[in-house]
Design a protein around this motif. Structure first.
Motif, PDB file in Angstrom:
ATOM      1  N   LEU A 112       0.763  -1.232   0.005  1.00 25.95           N
ATOM      2  CA  LEU A 112       0.086   0.031  -0.016  1.00 25.95           C
ATOM      3  C   LEU A 112       0.881   1.349   0.003  1.00 25.95           C
ATOM      4  O   LEU A 112       0.540   2.297  -0.602  1.00 25.95           O
ATOM      5  N   TYR A 113       2.112   1.164   0.816  1.00 27.08           N
ATOM      6  CA  TYR A 113       3.081   2.289   0.866  1.00 27.08           C
ATOM      7  C   TYR A 113       3.240   2.631  -0.457  1.00 27.08           C
ATOM      8  O   TYR A 113       3.457   3.758  -1.110  1.00 27.08           O
ATOM      9  N   LEU A 114       4.073   1.410  -1.306  1.00 35.50           N
ATOM     10  CA  LEU A 114       4.762   1.664  -2.368  1.00 35.50           C
ATOM     11  C   LEU A 114       3.637   2.116  -3.644  1.00 35.50           C
ATOM     12  O   LEU A 114       3.828   2.838  -4.548  1.00 35.50           O
ATOM     13  N   LEU A 115       2.563   1.791  -3.628  1.00 38.23           N
ATOM     14  CA  LEU A 115       1.404   2.034  -4.504  1.00 38.23           C
ATOM     15  C   LEU A 115       1.290   3.526  -4.229  1.00 38.23           C
ATOM     16  O   LEU A 115       0.962   4.515  -5.333  1.00 38.23           O
ATOM     17  N   THR A 116       0.795   4.052  -3.096  1.00 32.53           N
ATOM     18  CA  THR A 116       0.840   5.386  -2.748  1.00 32.53           C
ATOM     19  C   THR A 116       1.973   6.316  -3.193  1.00 32.53           C
ATOM     20  O   THR A 116       1.717   7.532  -3.773  1.00 32.53           O
TER      21      THR A 116
END
Length: 527
Positions: free
Chosen positions: A167-171
């Motif tokens: 989720l962090y990488l996508l954001t």
């Protein structure tokens, strides 16, 4: 007139020096105390938890012994050994290097620390102020279920770390318009399915979210290195599913597949097997875990339910609501990131079969909620008063949590004090309590109830092979029961065991083992 030169700590973070020293010192102390307690958990084995001693640790040891993450004993009746096992493979690596059962807790401590590192980076999407980002780290550190998962070897902290990382990488990809980050997020999402079958639900939502990000930034093509990493994660994860398909005709064995898939697989000549596998995990009673049953003192066990998210969660939800009301004040990119994280988190919880009823399955959720100090700061970056209020709230929650659950403010013993006691006990005597097993290279069958410390059966070199003996109605296994005692006796004889240990004399089959194998059977019910 020239402005007075500030101390570097004050100058970098736009805080008066005294405030900077207090802020950084206090928040750092909170984080370091909790990391220290987690590191203690990583070397002190706390006894009598179910999942770790029933199958996670035996799987890790067998993987270490065979140097094969996909290894499974095809004759084993314990169906849980057929689950994806990348967390067990990691722990198996620790076991192979250290040759010590106590090392099975190391991976939980590692994931806990990585959660805090990613929280710091994640908060950086909304604010560059390091002191604000540290508040999110402190809030993440006091999540009861996150800390509790370091007490014993449970896999939930591993899969949720991968979800949180994805989720962090996508954001980050959405904010920085870097498509490689989105592809790395896909890789982490795929790896989540190598830990538990729940990763298929996580992965589906996160991969869909990655596609949304790519469409939003209008970039799709990854670099060859990124593509190689994603393909590698896919190949690694697929190993367990291909193994089960080949040996059991069912990639999700032991879970039963919905019709018409079983018929299709059978018609293809595959040996389809599948059984109904109900959820055996303790479930929270509503309105928990949204509101903890006990506001301050928590029983920090790995499968904690009604207090799993703790006092920080309802407070964080309220603050996230305030952020939503103020989100129009955020810069456009940060506002888009906020709503993206919120939407994906809600979607993941919605598609999971148990939603919030088994909190440890979704422990990434309170970690997301813990980002509110950074998100709130993005709504008014120059507000010193807003930052001060956030600091006061976070420190109050953290100090109360540490005093009640780590240090202990009553006449009860905290899990950290328990870990210290266990560690001292191990220094006085070895973890293995059966001298007869110390010669090693033994085949040991065991019959257990729900609270079995089977690590006592391993020798120091971890050469003993442990074999689950299932007769009937074993709560942790949904494998086929024996209906005829003679068949059970014949099965046990075929295993060519050196010893049999009965941990629960009341367990089905114990009387049969004592009748037919009394010369090699030991009854041990202390645990």
């Amino acid at each position: 007139m020239a402005k007075p030169k500030l101390h570097w700590l004050a100058a970098i973070h736009d805080l008066p020096l005294a405030a900077a020293l207090i802020w950084y010192g206090s928040v750092s102390c909170v984080v370091l105390i909790l990391i220290g307690a987690v590191c203690l958990n990583s070397v002190a084995y706390v006894r009598s938890f179910v999942d770790d001693t029933a199958y996670h640790i035996p799987m890790a040891v067998e993987i270490a012994r065979h140097a094969n993450p996909y290894y499974v004993d095809v004759k084993a009746t314990f169906t849980s050994f057929w689950f994806p096992a990348s967390a067990e493979a990691l722990v198996g690596l620790f076991v192979a290097v250290t040759r010590d059962i106590n090392s099975t807790n190391l991976s939980g401590a590692l994931c806990y620390i990585l959660f805090l590192v990613v929280s710091y980076q994640f908060a950086g999407i909304w604010t560059a102020a390091h002191h604000i980002r540290l508040l999110s780290v402190a809030l993440c550190a006091v999540i009861p279920v996150l800390f509790a998962q370091t007490v014993a070897f449970y896999v939930d902290i591993h899969i949720n770390f991968l979800v949180y990382l994805s989720l962090y990488l996508l954001t980050l990809a959405l904010v920085q318009r870097q498509v490689d980050y989105a592809w790395y997020g896909i890789g982490a999402a795929i790896l989540s399915a190598s830990v538990k079958y729940h990763g298929l639900f996580f992965g589906a939502v996160l991969i869909l979210a990655a596609i949304v990000v790519m469409v939003a930034i209008r970039l799709y093509k990854p670099s060859w290195r990124t593509l190689l990493a994603v393909v590698g994660s896919g190949l690694f994860t697929s190993g367990w599913y291909l193994r089960n398909l080949w040996l059991k005709g069912n990639p999700l064995y032991p879970l039963a597949l919905p019709q018409p898939l079983p018929a299709i697989l059978t018609n293809l000549g595959l040996p389809y097997q599948g059984i109904p596998f109900p959820n055996l995990s303790p479930q929270a009673v509503w309105p928990h875990p949204l509101i903890p049953q006990s506001p301050i003192v928590y029983n920090l066990i790995p499968h904690i339910t009604n207090d799993a998210f703790g006092l920080m969660f309802p407070i964080s939800l309220i603050m996230m609501g305030i952020v939503a009301l103020r989100s129009h004040r955020m810069p456009a990119l940060q506002r888009r990131a906020y709503w993206f994280v919120l939407a994906v988190s809600v979607a993941i919880v919605a598609v999971l079969p148990f939603h919030l009823s088994v909190p440890r399955y979704v422990l990434f959720l309170p970690a997301v909620a813990a980002l509110w100090p950074a998100m709130l700061a993005a709504t008014n970056p120059g507000s010193y008063r807003l930052s001060l209020y956030s600091y006061a709230g976070v420190m109050a929650i953290s100090i109360i949590y540490i005093a009640a659950n780590i240090v202990g403010i009553g006449n009860y013993r905290t899990i950290t004090q328990e870990a210290l006691a266990v560690l001292q006990e191990h220094r006085r005597s070895d973890i293995v309590s059966f001298d007869i097993f110390e010669k090693g290279n033994l085949r040991i069958g065991y019959l257990s109830g729900r609270l079995t410390f089977i690590a006592t059966l391993y020798d120091r070199r971890l050469t003993n092979q442990l074999i689950q003996l299932h007769y009937q109605d074993y709560l942790l296994d949904q494998g086929p029961d024996f209906t005829n005692p003679a068949d059970f006796v014949a099965y046990v004889r075929s295993l060519d065991l050196d010893y049999i240990v009965i941990f629960d004399p009341a367990a089905p089959g114990a009387d049969i083992l004592l009748e037919y194998f009394s010369d090699i059977t030991i009854v041990e019910d202390r645990y």
